[in-house]
Write a protein that holds these residues in place. Structure first.
Motif, PDB file in Angstrom:
ATOM      1  N   GLY A  56       0.799  -1.220   0.000  1.00 21.54           N
ATOM      2  CA  GLY A  56       0.000   0.000   0.000  1.00 21.54           C
ATOM      3  C   GLY A  56       0.830   1.268   0.000  1.00 21.54           C
ATOM      4  N   HIS A  74      -5.115   0.105   1.106  1.00 22.53           N
ATOM      5  CA  HIS A  74      -4.549   0.112  -0.246  1.00 22.53           C
ATOM      6  C   HIS A  74      -3.700  -1.136  -0.485  1.00 22.53           C
ATOM      7  N   ARG A  78      -4.292  -4.081  -3.295  1.00 25.85           N
ATOM      8  CA  ARG A  78      -3.266  -4.499  -4.249  1.00 25.85           C
ATOM      9  C   ARG A  78      -3.003  -5.998  -4.159  1.00 25.85           C
TER      10      ARG A  78
END
Length: 96
Positions: A56, A74, A78
């Motif tokens: 992230g 984040h 991912r």
């Protein structure tokens, strides 16, 4: 590679190892398996959290060692993208 001896009524685990090592013979393949066998113990929860945080964008610029929730979110997103990509590539290979 196969896992260690399993009970007679259980099929042993079979592993597909991905490596960047050049493998052109059975002996080289056995050597790569030995490398995997020599790995250290399972990573800690802290290691896993930091790995997700790094995905992230976590760089620990404040030197606290603690990623924020936004960075973790984040990183988790991912990781999910990468897992979906892996699953799609596996499916694509199976249909060829």
């Amino acid at each position: 590679a196969r896992g260690p001896d399993a009970p007679p009524d259980v099929e042993p685990l079979r592993w597909v190892l991905l490596t960047t090592e050049l493998v052109t013979s059975a002996e080289e393949a056995r050597q790569v398996v030995r490398y995997y066998e020599l790995r250290s113990t399972a990573p800690s929860i802290r290691w896993a959290c930091l790995a997700v945080a790094k995905l992230g964008g976590f760089t620990d610029t404040k030197r606290t060692g603690r990623p924020g929730w936004d960075t973790m979110w984040h990183g988790w997103f991912r990781l999910q993208e990468r897992l979906e990509g892996y699953q799609m590539s596996k499916l694509a290979r199976a249909t060829l």
